[in-house]
Design a protein around this motif. Structure first.
Motif, PDB file in Angstrom:
ATOM      1  N   SER A   2       0.823  -1.254  -0.055  1.00 55.44           N
ATOM      2  CA  SER A   2       0.010   0.053   0.093  1.00 55.44           C
ATOM      3  C   SER A   2       1.076   1.138  -0.173  1.00 55.44           C
ATOM      4  O   SER A   2       1.984   1.160   0.377  1.00 55.44           O
ATOM      5  CB  SER A   2      -1.053  -0.030   1.116  1.00 55.44           C
ATOM      6  OG  SER A   2      -0.315   0.197   2.254  1.00 55.44           O
ATOM      7  N   ILE A   3       0.371   2.312  -0.528  1.00 53.25           N
ATOM      8  CA  ILE A   3       1.000   3.511  -0.501  1.00 53.25           C
ATOM      9  C   ILE A   3       1.477   3.847   0.784  1.00 53.25           C
ATOM     10  O   ILE A   3       2.665   4.417   1.250  1.00 53.25           O
ATOM     11  CB  ILE A   3       0.197   4.804  -0.973  1.00 53.25           C
ATOM     12  CG1 ILE A   3      -0.014   4.227  -2.530  1.00 53.25           C
ATOM     13  CG2 ILE A   3       0.791   6.112  -0.785  1.00 53.25           C
ATOM     14  CD1 ILE A   3      -1.119   5.695  -3.251  1.00 53.25           C
ATOM     15  N   GLU A   6       4.708   2.286   1.724  1.00 46.89           N
ATOM     16  CA  GLU A   6       5.705   2.960   1.327  1.00 46.89           C
ATOM     17  C   GLU A   6       6.035   4.129   1.887  1.00 46.89           C
ATOM     18  O   GLU A   6       7.317   4.415   1.743  1.00 46.89           O
ATOM     19  CB  GLU A   6       5.258   3.019  -0.406  1.00 46.89           C
ATOM     20  CG  GLU A   6       4.817   1.645  -0.910  1.00 46.89           C
ATOM     21  CD  GLU A   6       6.432   1.065  -1.228  1.00 46.89           C
ATOM     22  OE1 GLU A   6       7.438   1.554  -0.984  1.00 46.89           O
ATOM     23  OE2 GLU A   6       6.526  -0.075  -1.768  1.00 46.89           O
ATOM     24  N   SER A 289      -0.733  10.267   1.601  1.00 46.75           N
ATOM     25  CA  SER A 289      -1.403   8.869   1.497  1.00 46.75           C
ATOM     26  C   SER A 289      -2.536   8.865   0.490  1.00 46.75           C
ATOM     27  O   SER A 289      -3.445   8.038   0.255  1.00 46.75           O
ATOM     28  CB  SER A 289      -2.037   8.406   2.768  1.00 46.75           C
ATOM     29  OG  SER A 289      -2.720   9.338   3.381  1.00 46.75           O
ATOM     30  N   GLU A 291      -4.632   8.754  -3.080  1.00 49.48           N
ATOM     31  CA  GLU A 291      -4.388   7.757  -4.143  1.00 49.48           C
ATOM     32  C   GLU A 291      -3.745   8.504  -5.487  1.00 49.48           C
ATOM     33  O   GLU A 291      -2.870   7.848  -6.095  1.00 49.48           O
ATOM     34  CB  GLU A 291      -5.734   7.026  -4.456  1.00 49.48           C
ATOM     35  CG  GLU A 291      -6.005   5.954  -3.490  1.00 49.48           C
ATOM     36  CD  GLU A 291      -5.218   4.895  -3.258  1.00 49.48           C
ATOM     37  OE1 GLU A 291      -4.630   4.318  -4.233  1.00 49.48           O
ATOM     38  OE2 GLU A 291      -4.956   4.521  -1.912  1.00 49.48           O
ATOM     39  N   LEU A 293      -2.000  10.861  -7.941  1.00 46.61           N
ATOM     40  CA  LEU A 293      -0.481  11.657  -7.920  1.00 46.61           C
ATOM     41  C   LEU A 293      -0.384  12.813  -7.755  1.00 46.61           C
ATOM     42  O   LEU A 293      -1.083  13.606  -8.532  1.00 46.61           O
ATOM     43  CB  LEU A 293       0.478  10.883  -8.806  1.00 46.61           C
ATOM     44  CG  LEU A 293       1.688  11.612  -9.100  1.00 46.61           C
ATOM     45  CD1 LEU A 293       2.816  10.578  -8.805  1.00 46.61           C
ATOM     46  CD2 LEU A 293       1.916  12.272 -10.317  1.00 46.61           C
ATOM     47  N   LYS A 321       1.081   7.171  -6.326  1.00 43.46           N
ATOM     48  CA  LYS A 321       2.090   6.503  -6.839  1.00 43.46           C
ATOM     49  C   LYS A 321       2.492   6.942  -8.386  1.00 43.46           C
ATOM     50  O   LYS A 321       1.611   7.235  -9.213  1.00 43.46           O
ATOM     51  CB  LYS A 321       1.529   4.970  -6.896  1.00 43.46           C
ATOM     52  CG  LYS A 321       2.647   4.171  -7.565  1.00 43.46           C
ATOM     53  CD  LYS A 321       2.432   2.601  -7.208  1.00 43.46           C
ATOM     54  CE  LYS A 321       1.510   2.126  -8.364  1.00 43.46           C
ATOM     55  NZ  LYS A 321       1.413   0.874  -8.084  1.00 43.46           N
ATOM     56  N   GLU A 323       4.305   6.389 -11.911  1.00 36.85           N
ATOM     57  CA  GLU A 323       4.577   4.942 -12.812  1.00 36.85           C
ATOM     58  C   GLU A 323       4.716   5.473 -14.105  1.00 36.85           C
ATOM     59  O   GLU A 323       4.317   6.332 -14.628  1.00 36.85           O
ATOM     60  CB  GLU A 323       2.932   4.061 -12.783  1.00 36.85           C
ATOM     61  CG  GLU A 323       2.376   3.522 -11.575  1.00 36.85           C
ATOM     62  CD  GLU A 323       1.056   3.066 -11.917  1.00 36.85           C
ATOM     63  OE1 GLU A 323       1.214   1.840 -12.255  1.00 36.85           O
ATOM     64  OE2 GLU A 323       0.103   3.505 -11.617  1.00 36.85           O
ATOM     65  N   GLU A 355       8.327   2.601 -10.795  1.00 37.66           N
ATOM     66  CA  GLU A 355       7.151   3.412  -9.693  1.00 37.66           C
ATOM     67  C   GLU A 355       7.989   4.058  -8.589  1.00 37.66           C
ATOM     68  O   GLU A 355       9.083   3.684  -8.158  1.00 37.66           O
ATOM     69  CB  GLU A 355       6.283   2.442  -9.430  1.00 37.66           C
ATOM     70  CG  GLU A 355       6.860   1.335  -8.636  1.00 37.66           C
ATOM     71  CD  GLU A 355       5.641   0.096  -8.460  1.00 37.66           C
ATOM     72  OE1 GLU A 355       5.610  -0.252  -7.276  1.00 37.66           O
ATOM     73  OE2 GLU A 355       4.717  -0.134  -9.096  1.00 37.66           O
ATOM     74  N   SER A 356       7.380   5.149  -8.073  1.00 30.53           N
ATOM     75  CA  SER A 356       7.893   5.791  -7.051  1.00 30.53           C
ATOM     76  C   SER A 356       7.006   6.416  -6.217  1.00 30.53           C
ATOM     77  O   SER A 356       5.623   6.444  -6.642  1.00 30.53           O
ATOM     78  CB  SER A 356       8.594   7.094  -7.444  1.00 30.53           C
ATOM     79  OG  SER A 356       9.835   6.701  -8.195  1.00 30.53           O
ATOM     80  N   TYR A 357       7.211   6.676  -4.974  1.00 30.64           N
ATOM     81  CA  TYR A 357       6.155   7.064  -3.969  1.00 30.64           C
ATOM     82  C   TYR A 357       6.579   8.421  -3.199  1.00 30.64           C
ATOM     83  O   TYR A 357       7.450   9.122  -3.427  1.00 30.64           O
ATOM     84  CB  TYR A 357       6.060   5.855  -2.747  1.00 30.64           C
ATOM     85  CG  TYR A 357       5.540   4.537  -3.608  1.00 30.64           C
ATOM     86  CD1 TYR A 357       4.215   4.292  -3.610  1.00 30.64           C
ATOM     87  CD2 TYR A 357       6.287   3.787  -4.010  1.00 30.64           C
ATOM     88  CE1 TYR A 357       3.954   3.245  -4.170  1.00 30.64           C
ATOM     89  CE2 TYR A 357       5.989   2.481  -4.660  1.00 30.64           C
ATOM     90  CZ  TYR A 357       4.502   2.312  -4.787  1.00 30.64           C
ATOM     91  OH  TYR A 357       4.093   1.148  -5.392  1.00 30.64           O
ATOM     92  N   ASP A 360       9.857  10.223  -2.706  1.00 30.98           N
ATOM     93  CA  ASP A 360      10.915  10.168  -3.638  1.00 30.98           C
ATOM     94  C   ASP A 360      11.145  11.530  -4.657  1.00 30.98           C
ATOM     95  O   ASP A 360      10.179  12.285  -5.026  1.00 30.98           O
ATOM     96  CB  ASP A 360      10.541   8.937  -4.431  1.00 30.98           C
ATOM     97  CG  ASP A 360      10.519   7.746  -3.971  1.00 30.98           C
ATOM     98  OD1 ASP A 360      11.391   7.454  -2.684  1.00 30.98           O
ATOM     99  OD2 ASP A 360      10.058   6.715  -4.301  1.00 30.98           O
TER     100      ASP A 360
END
Length: 526
Positions: A2-3, A6, A289, A291, A293, A321, A323, A355-357, A360
């Motif tokens: 889950s985000i 991460e 958190s 959903e 981006l 997230k 992508e 992918e990055s969160y 990042d």
């Protein structure tokens, strides 16, 4: 995963200091502990051809200073840690200020001999305005310096920080024997050569003269006990909540060049430093958190690899997230854009990322779509706050020394200005190019990079300008008269906005008084 999970794995921080306090060296040693690099570079050594990992631009290697923010990531204790190593030199403060908008905490490096210096004060002031949690690392304990208690008082007084030592030095310079890690209740013995080994850390939960003498001798043990009693009496106990609010500032002592005291700093940092925090946009506050981006561009760097002429926009992810190959909304241009080769960084070394969160920093290959401060979302229109632009203080005409290389000079100036290195103004009458900077050293960097990265040879000529101000036209008739009288002092910036290049404070005052239908702004964002 889950985000939220991460997010809990990530820490993003900046390292700030006055030049020569050892900031880049500390960055290197943190990377060593994280296993991200195998050998540390010698920033100022001319004898060996190694340089600090984070100083990858050729001019940085020659001068031994950082002139651009470097982004580096590594893993430590199952966490993804992103370091942003910033320039310390005041002439590049604008880059550092923008970088502070992309971090969640900072480590301030202070030279034990020099104490708190001017640039440190300015940078900490910006951090405190944003309530960024701060840890102080007092460096170069292997040299003689100021008394630790006096230094703590100086940090409190000059930086306005509520300090709290979490380690304490045993001696200094020739007498330096190590530190007592108050946070972990460990005695750490100083070994001036090589890596700091685990066996040099001795757990001493009850520091008494008897327990310490066998390791550091009776005189040093007595002095340490006395100082620890004083420290625990004077300073409040550590409270993580106060640190996270920016109301308490832990202090560590060490010697980065000798790899000493860095592990204690890092081990504490991973326990207490915040995970990615919420970010304030003009429209609303963005929670990591979420959903969807969101992110913003805080830095642009042309020619990270001069052989490939690549231009990279640095995106700080704020929520959701990211992508690879997915379409995202470029807010300023109101267009869709996707990225086939986004990268993560180890200074100039880049790796493709799928992918990055939140937290990042992602490098996006850019053909000129982005400006500093641009937002990227999944459709929402957001403009993130806190990415400052400075009005220039110094001005020079640009003289092209090789007319055959006009195109190279034009392209180089345009791309370097997009990075935010300086600002370019082109006079309406005569089309002369003028560069405006915050500090004199930026002129040297621009000239060097134009020559080495674009093959363009330029020189500078003095120009008498008091201030560059952006013109907001509320009365077209007044502007026509102003334009007729002041044509030689009107220019356009790289985005085509009108700018008044006022020669003196008096001429600016006269323009403001005589033309109430025009507004003169110190920033282009009005």
């Amino acid at each position: 995963m889950s985000i939220q999970k991460e997010i809990e794995k990530r820490k993003t921080f900046g390292i700030i200091s006055h030049p020569d306090a050892g900031k880049t060296t500390l960055t290197e040693k943190l990377l060593l502990f994280g296993g991200a690099i195998q050998t540390a570079g010698a920033v100022k050594s001319n004898k060996i051809k190694k340089h600090a990992t984070s100083d990858f631009m050729e001019i940085e290697k020659q001068r031994g200073i950082s002139v651009a923010t470097s982004v580096m990531g590594f893993e430590y204790m199952d966490l993804n840690i992103n370091i942003l190593d910033t320039p310390g030199h005041k002439d590049f403060a604008e880059d550092t200020y923008r970088t502070l908008s992309a971090v969640d905490s900072v480590i301030v490096v202070i030279d034990v001999a020099k104490g708190v210096e001017s640039q440190t004060e300015k940078l900490v002031q910006v951090s405190r305005m944003r309530n960024i949690p701060i840890i102080v690392f007092i460096n170069k304990l292997d040299r003689e310096g100021k008394d630790p208690v006096d230094l703590m008082d100086e940090v409190e007084e000059k930086l306005g920080l509520n300090v709290l030592p979490l380690s304490w030095p045993i001696g200094m310079g020739q007498r330096f024997k190590g530190v007592y890690n108050i946070f972990e209740k460990q005695l750490v013995l100083f070994n001036p050569h090589g890596q700091q080994l685990d066996e040099e850390s001795i757990t001493v939960t009850d520091p008494t003269i008897e327990n310490l003498t066998e390791y550091i001798g009776q005189d040093a043990a007595e002095e340490l006990i006395e100082e620890l009693e004083m420290v625990t009496g004077i300073y409040d106990p550590f409270e993580k909540d106060l640190y996270l609010k920016g109301e308490q500032c832990p202090v560590f002592f060490g010697s980065a060049i000798n790899n000493f005291g860095v592990k204690e700093l890092l081990d504490c940092f991973v326990q207490i430093a915040p995970n990615p925090l919420a970010r304030v946009a003009e429209e609303r506050t963005v929670i990591p958190s979420e959903e969807q981006l969101t992110g913003f561009i805080f830095k642009i760097h042309a020619n990270m690899d001069p052989n490939h002429r690549d231009r990279i926009a640095f995106l700080r992810i704020c929520s959701g997230k990211f992508e690879r190959n997915k379409f995202y909304h470029h807010v300023r241009k109101n267009s869709k854009i996707r990225f086939s080769n986004p990268t993560t960084f180890m200074a100039s070394k880049k790796e493709l990322v799928e992918e990055s969160y939140p937290g990042d920093i992602v490098g996006l290959y850019d053909s000129g779509n982005f400006k500093i401060g641009d937002s990227l979302t999944e459709g929402e229109s957001l403009q993130f706050k806190g990415i400052p632009r400075f009005s220039p203080e110094l001005f020079r005409y640009v003289i092209n020394k090789d007319p055959m290389r006009f195109k190279q000079l034009d392209k180089g100036l345009r791309e370097l200005m997009d990075e935010g290195v300086a600002q370019l103004f082109v006079k309406i009458m005569g089309s002369q190019k003028i560069i405006g900077t915050v500090g004199a050293l930026q002129f040297d960097v621009i000239k060097y990079r134009l020559d080495h990265e674009y093959g363009a040879n330029c020189d500078y000529q003095a120009v008498n300008i008091h201030k560059a101000l952006w013109i907001e036209v509320n009365n077209k008739e007044e502007f026509k008269d102003f334009e007729k009288r002041k044509m030689k002092d009107i220019a356009k910036d790289k985005d085509g906005n009108l700018v008044y290049l006022a020669e003196t404070a008096w001429s600016l005052k006269m323009a403001q008084d005589n033309y109430p239908g025009l507004v003169f702004h110190e920033s282009s964002e009005f």
